[in-house]
Write a protein that holds these residues in place. Sequence first.
Motif, PDB file in Angstrom:
ATOM      1  N   ARG A 128      -6.762  -1.781  -2.844  1.00 30.08           N
ATOM      2  CA  ARG A 128      -6.538  -2.749  -3.947  1.00 30.08           C
ATOM      3  C   ARG A 128      -6.404  -1.939  -5.229  1.00 30.08           C
ATOM      4  N   ASN A 129      -5.355  -1.102  -5.269  1.00 28.54           N
ATOM      5  CA  ASN A 129      -5.299  -0.115  -6.354  1.00 28.54           C
ATOM      6  C   ASN A 129      -4.351  -0.480  -7.500  1.00 28.54           C
ATOM      7  N   ILE A 130      -4.085  -1.790  -7.671  1.00 25.82           N
ATOM      8  CA  ILE A 130      -3.528  -2.342  -8.913  1.00 25.82           C
ATOM      9  C   ILE A 130      -2.042  -2.086  -9.170  1.00 25.82           C
ATOM     10  N   ILE A 131      -1.621  -0.838  -9.034  1.00 27.63           N
ATOM     11  CA  ILE A 131      -0.295  -0.489  -9.551  1.00 27.63           C
ATOM     12  C   ILE A 131       0.385   0.505  -8.626  1.00 27.63           C
ATOM     13  N   HIS A 132       1.693   0.316  -8.443  1.00 28.45           N
ATOM     14  CA  HIS A 132       2.519   1.334  -7.788  1.00 28.45           C
ATOM     15  C   HIS A 132       3.410   1.950  -8.844  1.00 28.45           C
ATOM     16  N   ALA A 133       3.592   3.260  -8.785  1.00 29.75           N
ATOM     17  CA  ALA A 133       4.492   3.949  -9.714  1.00 29.75           C
ATOM     18  C   ALA A 133       5.273   5.003  -8.938  1.00 29.75           C
ATOM     19  N   LEU A 142       3.173  -4.173 -10.352  1.00 26.80           N
ATOM     20  CA  LEU A 142       1.814  -4.673 -10.560  1.00 26.80           C
ATOM     21  C   LEU A 142       1.500  -5.492  -9.322  1.00 26.80           C
ATOM     22  N   LYS A 143       0.507  -5.037  -8.561  1.00 26.52           N
ATOM     23  CA  LYS A 143       0.259  -5.556  -7.216  1.00 26.52           C
ATOM     24  C   LYS A 143      -0.402  -6.947  -7.261  1.00 26.52           C
ATOM     25  N   PRO A 144      -0.443  -7.647  -6.110  1.00 19.98           N
ATOM     26  CA  PRO A 144      -0.925  -9.039  -6.124  1.00 19.98           C
ATOM     27  C   PRO A 144      -2.311  -9.212  -6.742  1.00 19.98           C
ATOM     28  N   HIS A 173      10.450  -0.581   0.954  1.00 21.35           N
ATOM     29  CA  HIS A 173       9.892   0.162  -0.186  1.00 21.35           C
ATOM     30  C   HIS A 173       8.944   1.263   0.298  1.00 21.35           C
ATOM     31  N   TYR A 174       8.082   0.942   1.279  1.00 23.79           N
ATOM     32  CA  TYR A 174       7.075   1.898   1.763  1.00 23.79           C
ATOM     33  C   TYR A 174       7.520   2.594   3.050  1.00 23.79           C
ATOM     34  N   ASP A 175       8.829   2.672   3.287  1.00 22.46           N
ATOM     35  CA  ASP A 175       9.359   3.218   4.546  1.00 22.46           C
ATOM     36  C   ASP A 175       8.770   4.588   4.908  1.00 22.46           C
TER      37      ASP A 175
HETATM   38  P1  CMP Z   1       0.899   3.271  -3.709  1.00 28.03           P
HETATM   39  O1  CMP Z   1       0.880   4.261  -4.792  1.00 28.03           O
HETATM   40  O2  CMP Z   1       1.593   1.973  -3.930  1.00 28.03           O
HETATM   41  O3  CMP Z   1       1.530   3.968  -2.391  1.00 28.03           O
HETATM   42  C1  CMP Z   1       1.118   3.673  -1.073  1.00 28.03           C
HETATM   43  C2  CMP Z   1       0.046   2.640  -1.024  1.00 28.03           C
HETATM   44  O4  CMP Z   1      -0.617   2.471   0.212  1.00 28.03           O
HETATM   45  C3  CMP Z   1      -1.052   3.055  -1.982  1.00 28.03           C
HETATM   46  O5  CMP Z   1      -0.623   2.937  -3.315  1.00 28.03           O
HETATM   47  C4  CMP Z   1      -2.186   2.125  -1.573  1.00 28.03           C
HETATM   48  O6  CMP Z   1      -2.041   0.840  -2.146  1.00 28.03           O
HETATM   49  C5  CMP Z   1      -1.945   1.975  -0.060  1.00 28.03           C
HETATM   50  N1  CMP Z   1      -2.924   2.695   0.734  1.00 28.03           N
HETATM   51  C6  CMP Z   1      -3.880   2.115   1.479  1.00 28.03           C
HETATM   52  N2  CMP Z   1      -4.618   3.041   2.114  1.00 28.03           N
HETATM   53  C7  CMP Z   1      -4.136   4.247   1.773  1.00 28.03           C
HETATM   54  C8  CMP Z   1      -4.487   5.584   2.087  1.00 28.03           C
HETATM   55  N3  CMP Z   1      -5.489   5.875   2.928  1.00 28.03           N
HETATM   56  N4  CMP Z   1      -3.766   6.573   1.525  1.00 28.03           N
HETATM   57  C9  CMP Z   1      -2.741   6.291   0.668  1.00 28.03           C
HETATM   58  N5  CMP Z   1      -2.367   5.038   0.342  1.00 28.03           N
HETATM   59  C10 CMP Z   1      -3.052   4.026   0.872  1.00 28.03           C
END
Ligand code: CMP
Length: 152
Positions: free
Chosen positions: A114-119, A11-13, A51-53
């Motif tokens: 600002r998409n709330i959630i990572h899964a 759950l993102k910031p 995590h986002y490598d």
């Molecule tokens: P998440 O599913 O956590 O995985 C990668 C994250 O990068 C994504 O959600 C978003 O929060 C962020 N993001 C920002 N810009 C982009 C984009 N253009 N495409 C994909 N992810 C993005």
Amino acid sequence: MANIQQTLIILKPDVIQRGIIGEVITRLEKRGLRIAAMELRQLPRETVEQHYDEHRERGFFNAVVSYMASGPVVTMVVEGADAIAQVRATAGSTNPLEATPGTIRHDFAMGIGRNIIHASANETDAAREVALFFKPEQVVSYTRAIDTWINE
Ligand code: CMP
């Protein structure tokens, strides 16, 4: 035989700052998923980068790392039948603009930044991400009486 899986959720910031932790978790619980681990924490930039490598070369990498390290997050492991796909369906498309009404990202967000959630995306990512955020003894696998009413 149900395909019981575990998946990593963050759950993102923005969720913590907006005071909607409970509402988002309720969506997952109502779906029928079990919470197997949960912790509120401030992530160091290095952990977010790890995590986002896979996104290191993408244009949004620095933005997403700054966002995820900008305040506390809630990390969770949730468990259930086909949990990886179930959670992704409940979360909705990465871009809230494309998410279906009724999904978390549609109902609580407007922008991809600002998409709330990572899964976790798949089984390989789920195993790697669960291990990045939790020690094995922190993840509690269990069943509930109601589970037979959620999935046969
Ligand atoms: P998440 O599913 O956590 O995985 C990668 C994250 O990068 C994504 O959600 C978003 O929060 C962020 N993001 C920002 N810009 C982009 C984009 N253009 N495409 C994909 N992810 C993005």
